[in-house]
Design a protein around this motif. Sequence first.
Motif, PDB file in Angstrom:
ATOM      1  N   ARG A 282       0.833  -1.201   0.000  1.00 35.58           N
ATOM      2  CA  ARG A 282       0.000   0.000   0.000  1.00 35.58           C
ATOM      3  C   ARG A 282       0.872   1.257   0.000  1.00 35.58           C
ATOM      4  O   ARG A 282       0.561   2.249  -0.662  1.00 35.58           O
ATOM      5  CB  ARG A 282      -0.910  -0.024   1.221  1.00 35.58           C
ATOM      6  N   THR A 289       1.944   6.650  -7.871  1.00 35.40           N
ATOM      7  CA  THR A 289       0.595   7.199  -8.033  1.00 35.40           C
ATOM      8  C   THR A 289       0.380   8.325  -7.025  1.00 35.40           C
ATOM      9  O   THR A 289       0.516   8.098  -5.817  1.00 35.40           O
ATOM     10  CB  THR A 289      -0.474   6.114  -7.800  1.00 35.40           C
ATOM     11  N   GLN A 293      -4.940  10.714  -7.128  1.00 37.15           N
ATOM     12  CA  GLN A 293      -5.456   9.729  -8.087  1.00 37.15           C
ATOM     13  C   GLN A 293      -5.753   8.382  -7.437  1.00 37.15           C
ATOM     14  O   GLN A 293      -6.241   7.477  -8.120  1.00 37.15           O
ATOM     15  CB  GLN A 293      -4.441   9.551  -9.224  1.00 37.15           C
ATOM     16  N   LEU A 294      -5.464   8.224  -6.168  1.00 37.25           N
ATOM     17  CA  LEU A 294      -5.734   6.958  -5.505  1.00 37.25           C
ATOM     18  C   LEU A 294      -7.226   6.763  -5.268  1.00 37.25           C
ATOM     19  O   LEU A 294      -7.973   7.734  -5.048  1.00 37.25           O
ATOM     20  CB  LEU A 294      -4.990   6.891  -4.173  1.00 37.25           C
ATOM     21  N   ASP A 295      -7.622   5.506  -5.275  1.00 39.73           N
ATOM     22  CA  ASP A 295      -9.023   5.190  -4.990  1.00 39.73           C
ATOM     23  C   ASP A 295      -9.315   5.454  -3.508  1.00 39.73           C
ATOM     24  O   ASP A 295      -8.463   5.288  -2.639  1.00 39.73           O
ATOM     25  CB  ASP A 295      -9.298   3.720  -5.311  1.00 39.73           C
ATOM     26  N   LYS A 296     -10.563   5.861  -3.221  1.00 39.69           N
ATOM     27  CA  LYS A 296     -10.937   6.196  -1.847  1.00 39.69           C
ATOM     28  C   LYS A 296     -10.869   4.981  -0.919  1.00 39.69           C
ATOM     29  O   LYS A 296     -10.794   5.149   0.299  1.00 39.69           O
ATOM     30  CB  LYS A 296     -12.353   6.779  -1.819  1.00 39.69           C
ATOM     31  N   LYS A 297     -10.897   3.773  -1.464  1.00 44.17           N
ATOM     32  CA  LYS A 297     -10.869   2.578  -0.619  1.00 44.17           C
ATOM     33  C   LYS A 297      -9.538   2.417   0.107  1.00 44.17           C
ATOM     34  O   LYS A 297      -9.453   1.689   1.099  1.00 44.17           O
ATOM     35  CB  LYS A 297     -11.151   1.336  -1.456  1.00 44.17           C
ATOM     36  N   HIS A 298      -8.478   3.081  -0.388  1.00 41.85           N
ATOM     37  CA  HIS A 298      -7.169   2.966   0.249  1.00 41.85           C
ATOM     38  C   HIS A 298      -7.037   3.863   1.479  1.00 41.85           C
ATOM     39  O   HIS A 298      -6.103   3.685   2.272  1.00 41.85           O
ATOM     40  CB  HIS A 298      -6.056   3.309  -0.747  1.00 41.85           C
ATOM     41  N   ALA A 305     -10.125  12.291   1.411  1.00 42.24           N
ATOM     42  CA  ALA A 305      -9.212  12.123   0.296  1.00 42.24           C
ATOM     43  C   ALA A 305      -8.921  13.467  -0.354  1.00 42.24           C
ATOM     44  O   ALA A 305      -9.785  14.343  -0.401  1.00 42.24           O
ATOM     45  CB  ALA A 305      -9.818  11.169  -0.743  1.00 42.24           C
ATOM     46  N   SER A 307      -8.812  14.276  -3.321  1.00 42.59           N
ATOM     47  CA  SER A 307      -9.699  14.516  -4.465  1.00 42.59           C
ATOM     48  C   SER A 307     -10.995  15.198  -4.062  1.00 42.59           C
ATOM     49  O   SER A 307     -11.702  15.748  -4.894  1.00 42.59           O
ATOM     50  CB  SER A 307     -10.018  13.190  -5.156  1.00 42.59           C
TER      51      SER A 307
END
Length: 507
Positions: A282, A289, A293-298, A305, A307
């Motif tokens: 992780r 990245t 640009q990372l997905d919110k699940k991380h 986030a 974003s």
Amino acid sequence: MADTLLEQTRALHEDMERMERVIVKDFKREDIKTYVDKLQQNHRVRKRLDTMHEAARKLMKIYQDDDGSRKEEIGALAQTDAGSFTVFYDRLKEIKDYYKRFPSNEVTEAESDEHLLREEPRPEFSGEEGLGRCLDLHEHFQRFVNSKFGKKMEYYEYICSFASDLLEVPKAHKGSRIYRTYLEALEQYLLSFYERAQPLGQARKQLVKVEAELKQRWSAGEVPGWEDRGLGMVAGSSSIGLDLEAFDSVEELQSLGADRLKEALQGLGLKSGGTLQERASRLFLTKATPLEQLDKKHFAKGVIAPSAYKTAEDTKKAEEGALQVCMLETRIQRLAEILSQVVADTRARIEKKQAQTYEEMVAEQEEAEAELAPEDEDDEDEFVYNPLKLPLGWDGKPIPYWLYKLHGLNQEYKCEICGNASYWGRRAFERHFKEWRHQNGMRALGIPNNKNFYEVTKIEDAQELWKNIQDKAKGGFHPEVDEEFEDAQGNVYNRKTYEDLKRQGLI
């Protein structure tokens, strides 16, 4: 008769003087003895003050004369030509016509104020509030213990810490609508209770001052717990102190250990759980990245986030929302300080009710109903015999002498730190160490008000004790205390004690 602006101005000034006269008469009354009488008197005075404020507001509007009508009316009266007599006779004709239509109106007799002094306003209090003596926070208590931001506790514990518990609420829950609704309802209740129990208080002015001070500290980032101005929960806002460019694979990151990887992930706002390999994977993902640009699940739960803040307007909106929450918390804490005595009485009432039987509760309820019932004229004129000058109870009568002696109310305790203030009884003396007057005195001396200075009332004693505490904290070698001497019998003394005994010929 109030057709002209000048007549309206005169009538408003007369009303203000009349209300002022009624307030003075009300405060001079000698039959105001019980708690209920004083509460009703304060509400009567508050009503008179509101009337004066409304009249003053109307006068200000007339004197500002935005439309110029007052200036025009005065100019018409100041004419020197023949037209001035025409205006005079027109006014005289209006007055005569008025009193022809209403011949029963008295011109010289002033209106009586007795009916204003006999008013008995009844402020609305619940049975738990006891006519403004205690708080009724059951509804807010249920909302707190049943919400995600709250915790399980007893009602007594909630009363003791409902303001301080706000500092322990996690940041992840402070942005929720449920938490803000809870704060708004709690603040509205405390303010409403204060205005009903103490109608002559100035809580709103104090809150305005608190808001102004908070905004200054907010801009400087000096508010405890809000140094980041509400943006500290954004992922990537903290530094992880780790250069990922020095690692070429997940296996190399695993050599740092699980704890170091967890710390780095928490600094970025990412999930920090899982196995060592999952943590390393992780964290290595952020090397190539960007966080935006990372997905919110991380991201971890409660972390925003990057974003989510696409523009500066979104950031400003989030900061304004955090400021509103902080403002509500600060206002509640300030109201809790103002109502500190009521909070203490509420705790005492809860403790008393827990030890009461059903018959005692019924008797207490009957006494409360009798207190609200109108008193007879004979009771009002009854003289209270109090040769020992005992304190008055809730019923306006002296407390029993055995109770007076039991609580030690005949013993006076003076505190030099509080400006030689006197406290009657041991309970009041012990409680004053946590009150604002003693705290301000200790703060003025530059000494912390903690348990080390409990029972210390002299300024010299407090300063000497504080100096000794600082000396012990610094450490070092003190010959008079640390140097030891032994006599012929093997007894060990410090240097000062040894020299004193030797000088007296005891060793």
